[in-house]
Motif scaffolding. Structure first.
Motif, PDB file in Angstrom:
ATOM      1  N   PHE A 110       0.827  -1.208   0.000  1.00  0.00           N
ATOM      2  CA  PHE A 110       0.000   0.000   0.000  1.00  0.00           C
ATOM      3  C   PHE A 110       0.866   1.264   0.000  1.00  0.00           C
ATOM      4  O   PHE A 110       0.546   2.258  -0.670  1.00  0.00           O
ATOM      5  N   LEU A 111       1.966   1.243   0.758  1.00  0.00           N
ATOM      6  CA  LEU A 111       2.827   2.424   0.838  1.00  0.00           C
ATOM      7  C   LEU A 111       3.417   2.783  -0.512  1.00  0.00           C
ATOM      8  O   LEU A 111       3.609   3.970  -0.818  1.00  0.00           O
TER       9      LEU A 111
ATOM     10  N   LEU B 248      -7.008   7.746  -6.407  1.00  0.00           N
ATOM     11  CA  LEU B 248      -6.153   6.602  -6.080  1.00  0.00           C
ATOM     12  C   LEU B 248      -5.537   6.772  -4.701  1.00  0.00           C
ATOM     13  O   LEU B 248      -5.488   5.816  -3.911  1.00  0.00           O
ATOM     14  N   HIS B 249      -5.081   7.980  -4.390  1.00  0.00           N
ATOM     15  CA  HIS B 249      -4.442   8.240  -3.102  1.00  0.00           C
ATOM     16  C   HIS B 249      -5.410   7.975  -1.957  1.00  0.00           C
ATOM     17  O   HIS B 249      -5.048   7.327  -0.959  1.00  0.00           O
TER      18      HIS B 249
ATOM     19  N   VAL C 259      -4.994   2.357   6.103  1.00  0.00           N
ATOM     20  CA  VAL C 259      -5.500   2.633   7.454  1.00  0.00           C
ATOM     21  C   VAL C 259      -6.193   1.400   8.023  1.00  0.00           C
ATOM     22  O   VAL C 259      -5.989   1.041   9.193  1.00  0.00           O
ATOM     23  N   VAL C 260      -7.017   0.735   7.217  1.00  0.00           N
ATOM     24  CA  VAL C 260      -7.689  -0.480   7.683  1.00  0.00           C
ATOM     25  C   VAL C 260      -6.659  -1.536   8.075  1.00  0.00           C
ATOM     26  O   VAL C 260      -6.765  -2.185   9.130  1.00  0.00           O
ATOM     27  N   ASN C 261      -5.649  -1.704   7.244  1.00  0.00           N
ATOM     28  CA  ASN C 261      -4.584  -2.658   7.554  1.00  0.00           C
ATOM     29  C   ASN C 261      -3.868  -2.275   8.848  1.00  0.00           C
ATOM     30  O   ASN C 261      -3.533  -3.137   9.662  1.00  0.00           O
ATOM     31  N   GLY C 262      -3.645  -0.974   9.037  1.00  0.00           N
ATOM     32  CA  GLY C 262      -2.983  -0.502  10.252  1.00  0.00           C
ATOM     33  C   GLY C 262      -3.809  -0.728  11.501  1.00  0.00           C
ATOM     34  O   GLY C 262      -3.275  -1.105  12.552  1.00  0.00           O
ATOM     35  N   VAL C 263      -5.118  -0.510  11.407  1.00  0.00           N
ATOM     36  CA  VAL C 263      -5.997  -0.732  12.559  1.00  0.00           C
ATOM     37  C   VAL C 263      -6.000  -2.213  12.947  1.00  0.00           C
ATOM     38  O   VAL C 263      -5.904  -2.567  14.134  1.00  0.00           O
ATOM     39  N   VAL C 264      -6.091  -3.091  11.946  1.00  0.00           N
ATOM     40  CA  VAL C 264      -6.047  -4.532  12.212  1.00  0.00           C
ATOM     41  C   VAL C 264      -4.724  -4.905  12.873  1.00  0.00           C
ATOM     42  O   VAL C 264      -4.682  -5.687  13.838  1.00  0.00           O
ATOM     43  N   TYR C 265      -3.638  -4.330  12.356  1.00  0.00           N
ATOM     44  CA  TYR C 265      -2.307  -4.617  12.906  1.00  0.00           C
ATOM     45  C   TYR C 265      -2.214  -4.225  14.382  1.00  0.00           C
ATOM     46  O   TYR C 265      -1.748  -5.006  15.214  1.00  0.00           O
TER      47      TYR C 265
ATOM     48  N   MET D  30       5.045  -6.654  -6.500  1.00  0.00           N
ATOM     49  CA  MET D  30       4.829  -5.215  -6.305  1.00  0.00           C
ATOM     50  C   MET D  30       5.316  -4.417  -7.508  1.00  0.00           C
ATOM     51  O   MET D  30       4.642  -3.478  -7.954  1.00  0.00           O
ATOM     52  N   VAL D  31       6.473  -4.785  -8.042  1.00  0.00           N
ATOM     53  CA  VAL D  31       6.979  -4.099  -9.240  1.00  0.00           C
ATOM     54  C   VAL D  31       6.020  -4.314 -10.410  1.00  0.00           C
ATOM     55  O   VAL D  31       5.702  -3.384 -11.170  1.00  0.00           O
TER      56      VAL D  31
END
Length: 316
Positions: free
Chosen positions: A79-80, A123-124, A132-138, A285-286
């Motif tokens: 995501f980053l 897109l941003h 953010v969703v991934n971060g909250v789960v983490y 990712m590439v």
């Protein structure tokens, strides 16, 4: 006869990037030389002997890196990449290739008409939401499993230990560590800042700049106006870039095979599985970056709203 003054050619200036690289190299050399000189001082040697660079974890702290942490790490990186890519495109203020308007008859329905967004901003915002969703789960799982004690300082001796670890890194004599059991103090502080400070700052300033943010005259809006939010948001992006560059450099120079095995395979057996997962994920990712062409991006965005493609600017 031509009596006009001869044309003068302005001296060519070296690109700014060249000067940044030169200054960075010079600064790095100075830091290394200074750090090695400081390490030779008797007082410094005593200090490093007392504080070797690692702060002890509380009793009962978990050992090892679970598989879910590797998945979270991989998704966060994915995501980053697109957050940084779209963020830099927005910061450059180049003319977008298209604009997007949300379909107000489906999905989220509002009384007011949807605002038109550039395709880059769309897109941003989308990738930011997934991040953010991934971060909250983490964070939820981090505290639920007790893994938080590995990235949250729990003892004041972490400060001198972090100074010791930083001095050892700067002198190119890496501190001894075992990331499977415990990070060194400088790593703990760095991860804490990234997770609990830089991340929320990026989210808050991003929300402040978003088209949906209430424009009422409130104290928060006056203190954190859009211009200040944009400055802090961009500075946070640069911080993430610097942190990522240093993080990758240290992972690959302080025992790459073991580090990659810990991070990507959740193993501590010295095998190569983590390395191959890292190679495969990097390739994916590439590939995703190259696959997400403007045409593909417009096709995806068009599923959720109306797309207006902008004509190409006339050639000069």
């Amino acid at each position: 006869m031509n009596t006009s003054a001869p044309e003068t050619t302005a001296p060519r200036r070296a690109p700014r990037l060249v000067w940044v690289i030169v200054a960075s190299v010079v600064a790095a050399v100075v830091i290394v030389v200074l750090a090695r000189w400081i390490r030779e001082l008797p007082a410094t040697q005593d200090f490093i002997a007392d504080f070797h660079g690692t702060s002890a974890l509380p009793d009962g702290a978990p050992v090892g890196l679970p598989a879910w942490l590797g998945w979270q790490h991989g998704l966060n990186t994915f995501f980053l990449i697109f957050i940084v890519r779209s963020g830099l495109q927005l910061h450059s203020k180049k003319r977008p290739s298209a604009f997007w308007t949300r379909d107000n008859t489906r999905f989220v329905k509002t009384k007011s008409a949807p605002r038109r967004l550039s395709i880059d901003l769309w897109l941003h915002i989308c990738v930011d939401t997934l991040w953010v969703v991934n971060g909250v789960v983490y964070i939820v799982v981090l505290f639920a499993t007790g893994q938080w004690v590995r990235v949250v300082p729990t003892n004041w001796d972490i400060v001198p230990n972090a100074i010791s670890a930083g001095l050892q890194y700067a002198s190119l004599d890496w501190p001894s560590e075992n990331g499977w059991v415990n990070y060194n103090a400088l790593q703990v502080i760095s991860y804490f800042v990234v997770i609990f400070i830089a991340g929320p700052v990026a989210v808050i300033t991003g929300l402040r700049m978003s088209p949906g943010w209430p424009q009422k005259d409130t104290l928060f809006n006056r203190v954190v106006n859009e211009k200040r939010a944009r400055t802090v948001h961009y500075a946070t992006l640069i911080f993430f870039l610097i942190f990522t560059a240093v993080h990758v450099f240290l992972v690959l120079t302080t025992g790459a095979i073991d580090n990659l095995n810990h991070m990507y395979a959740a193993r501590n057996d010295g095998g190569w599985l983590g390395f191959w997962i890292f190679v495969a994920s990097t390739g994916a990712m590439v590939g995703a970056v190259f696959a997400l062409t403007p045409a593909v991006l417009r096709a995806i965005a068009g599923k959720f709203g109306a797309i207006r493609v902008m004509p190409a600017p006339p050639k000069k």
